[in-house]
Design an enzyme around this catalytic site. Structure first.
Site, mmCIF file in Angstrom:
data_model
loop_
_atom_site.group_PDB
_atom_site.id
_atom_site.type_symbol
_atom_site.label_atom_id
_atom_site.label_comp_id
_atom_site.label_asym_id
_atom_site.label_seq_id
_atom_site.Cartn_x
_atom_site.Cartn_y
_atom_site.Cartn_z
ATOM 1 N N GLN A 35 -1.830 25.557 10.489
ATOM 2 C CA GLN A 35 -0.446 25.048 10.332
ATOM 3 C C GLN A 35 0.115 25.566 9.011
ATOM 4 O OE1 GLN A 35 -3.218 23.292 10.044
ATOM 5 N NE2 GLN A 35 -3.010 21.382 8.914
ATOM 6 N N VAL A 44 -1.009 18.984 -1.699
ATOM 7 C CA VAL A 44 -1.129 19.575 -3.046
ATOM 8 C C VAL A 44 -1.999 18.704 -3.960
ATOM 9 C CG1 VAL A 44 0.101 20.397 -5.082
ATOM 10 C CG2 VAL A 44 1.010 20.909 -2.794
ATOM 11 N N GLY A 84 -7.297 19.763 10.895
ATOM 12 C CA GLY A 84 -7.200 20.695 12.022
ATOM 13 C C GLY A 84 -7.868 22.006 11.656
ATOM 14 N N TYR A 94 9.383 7.544 9.447
ATOM 15 C CA TYR A 94 10.024 8.307 8.363
ATOM 16 C C TYR A 94 11.102 9.211 8.932
ATOM 17 C CZ TYR A 94 10.305 11.332 4.198
ATOM 18 O OH TYR A 94 10.725 12.040 3.092
ATOM 19 N N ASP A 95 10.719 9.979 9.953
ATOM 20 C CA ASP A 95 11.646 10.973 10.509
ATOM 21 C C ASP A 95 12.921 10.309 11.026
ATOM 22 O OD1 ASP A 95 9.226 12.183 10.134
ATOM 23 O OD2 ASP A 95 9.150 13.207 12.065
ATOM 24 N N GLU A 96 12.737 9.235 11.784
ATOM 25 C CA GLU A 96 13.920 8.606 12.387
ATOM 26 C C GLU A 96 14.725 7.839 11.347
ATOM 27 O OE1 GLU A 96 14.982 9.708 14.913
ATOM 28 O OE2 GLU A 96 13.467 9.980 16.462
ATOM 29 N N ARG A 139 -0.841 13.757 -0.006
ATOM 30 C CA ARG A 139 -0.228 15.033 0.356
ATOM 31 C C ARG A 139 -1.144 16.174 -0.064
ATOM 32 N NH1 ARG A 139 6.046 13.955 -1.135
ATOM 33 N NH2 ARG A 139 5.117 12.563 -2.664
HETATM 34 N N1 UDP Z 1 -3.324 18.483 4.911
HETATM 35 C C1 UDP Z 1 -4.644 18.892 4.895
HETATM 36 N N2 UDP Z 1 -5.529 18.198 4.094
HETATM 37 C C2 UDP Z 1 -5.142 17.139 3.324
HETATM 38 C C3 UDP Z 1 -3.801 16.747 3.334
HETATM 39 C C4 UDP Z 1 -2.906 17.438 4.150
HETATM 40 O O1 UDP Z 1 -5.027 19.849 5.582
HETATM 41 O O2 UDP Z 1 -6.024 16.571 2.629
HETATM 42 C C5 UDP Z 1 -2.361 19.227 5.762
HETATM 43 C C6 UDP Z 1 -1.550 18.349 6.705
HETATM 44 O O3 UDP Z 1 -2.229 18.160 7.915
HETATM 45 C C7 UDP Z 1 -0.285 19.158 6.864
HETATM 46 C C8 UDP Z 1 -0.147 19.904 5.525
HETATM 47 O O4 UDP Z 1 -1.425 19.831 4.907
HETATM 48 O O5 UDP Z 1 -0.429 20.110 7.897
HETATM 49 C C9 UDP Z 1 0.883 19.278 4.604
HETATM 50 O O6 UDP Z 1 0.616 17.908 4.547
HETATM 51 P P1 UDP Z 1 1.343 16.909 3.562
HETATM 52 O O7 UDP Z 1 0.710 15.566 3.756
HETATM 53 O O8 UDP Z 1 1.337 17.452 2.188
HETATM 54 O O9 UDP Z 1 2.858 16.840 4.016
HETATM 55 P P2 UDP Z 1 3.645 17.137 5.391
HETATM 56 O O10 UDP Z 1 4.171 18.503 5.224
HETATM 57 O O11 UDP Z 1 2.729 17.023 6.570
HETATM 58 O O12 UDP Z 1 4.691 16.097 5.384
#
Ligand code: UDP
Length: 317
Positions: free
Chosen positions: A216, A195, A212, A152-154, A193
């Site tokens: 973050q 949300v 984690g 995605y990033d690249e 994602r």
């Molecule tokens: N995340 C989480 N639990 C989930 C889904 C995502 O803790 O069920 C964390 C994910 O590791 C990231 C952040 O939420 O640090 C945002 O993740 P998302 O997939 O929404 O998008 P990103 O910002 O990583 O593209």
């Protein structure tokens, strides 16, 4: 280029997706004729069902990695087609690379042929796991090209390079928006994602999966704010990337707490492994958007989440 005396024609790739469909709504409200292209890989016609019967709206099922044939005049091309959630692009790595590279090439070719303005939906992922905080547009990023998110990033970084090349070499009127985490109605409940994941889990009384240690950070933008920034950028005389995102930053653990509070949920928080290359912090510097576009977000996280929760509530049995 749009002329004053006629209805502008806009093409939106990914027009049946989350952001693409909201953009179609905004363009129609601005008086445009809108042609939405989508191959429905992650988009859904439910997102544009309310536009059926609108004589200024056309939907064409098409994969923009293939040649795009459109008769007639086109004033704007908004290239929004792409898988956009980390889970999607892990499952669809080749399609993600193709739509960011070949898809962008086809859209730029169309823009050149039609003399249209081209706007690329780029991303905060261009900054990777950023070593500069908050992220300014001048930061070149810290991306792992061969990691799982690299597809995605690249692809988006390539798309930006291609866009600037068409601007510099062919004189195409191009814009690049770097979109930060955006949320709101029409996200897919199961797109992975954070949300929709947390809201869906809390609504079903399931544990909230924090990846984690949850330290973050992310900065969440409500969809109408994001679309307003994108619309303003499309009207601006500026060709380099512009961050559009809400600069209010939360840890993921704080975010889980907020979702629980708003839903009065008793769901526990459980830990899951942190995905590879998950950025540790993300917050846009929006000085440029403020100055250039007079834009800043208006919808606070609690307010936006309430509206999003209502949408998801209607989708959970
Ligand atoms: N995340 C989480 N639990 C989930 C889904 C995502 O803790 O069920 C964390 C994910 O590791 C990231 C952040 O939420 O640090 C945002 O993740 P998302 O997939 O929404 O998008 P990103 O910002 O990583 O593209």
């Amino acid at each position: 280029m749009a002329t004053k005396n006629k209805t502008p024609v806009s093409v939106v790739t990914g027009g049946a997706g989350f952001l693409g469909s909201h953009l179609c709504d905004r363009l129609l409200a601005e008086g445009h004729r809108v042609i939405a292209l989508d191959n429905l890989l992650t988009g859904n016609t439910d997102n544009i069902a309310h536009l059926a019967g609108n004589r200024r709206f056309t939907f064409i099922k098409h994969n923009v990695t293939q040649y795009i044939y459109l008769p007639g005049c086109v004033d704007y091309i908004f290239h929004f087609a792409s898988p956009a959630s980390p889970i999607d692009y892990l499952e669809l790595p080749i399609q993600t690379l193709k739509v960011g590279s070949l898809g962008t090439m086809n859209c730029l070719g169309l823009a050149k042929a039609k003399g249209a303005t081209f706007l690329l939906a780029s991303t905060s992922e261009c900054y990777g796991d950023p070593l500069q905080h908050p992220q300014k547009e001048t930061y070149w990023g810290n991306v792992n090209p061969i990691g799982p998110r690299g597809v995605y990033d690249e692809a988006k970084r390539f798309a930006e390079a291609m866009t600037m090349a068409y601007h510099r070499y062919h004189g195409v009127d191009t814009k690049i928006v770097r979109i930060f985490n955006t949320y709101g109605p029409r996200m897919r409940l199961r797109d992975g994602r954070v949300v929709p994941a947390f809201i869906g889990q809390a609504l079903k009384g399931k544990p909230l999966t924090v990846f984690g240690d949850g330290s973050q950070t992310r900065s969440f933008t409500y969809v109408t704010d994001e679309i307003d920034g994108i619309w303003r950028l499309s009207q601006a005389k500026y060709h380099e990337p512009v961050n559009i995102g809400n600069p209010t930053e939360f840890t993921i653990l704080e975010f889980a707490g907020l979702v629980r509070k708003l839903l009065g949920s008793k769901s526990r928080v459980i830990r899951k492994p942190l995905p590879v290359d998950d950025p540790k912090q993300r917050r846009p510097d929006i000085t440029l958007a403020r100055k250039l576009l007079g834009w800043e977000p208006k919808v606070g996280l609690e307010d936006g989440l309430r509206r999003t929760i209502e949408y998801f509530r209607g989708r959970i049995g």
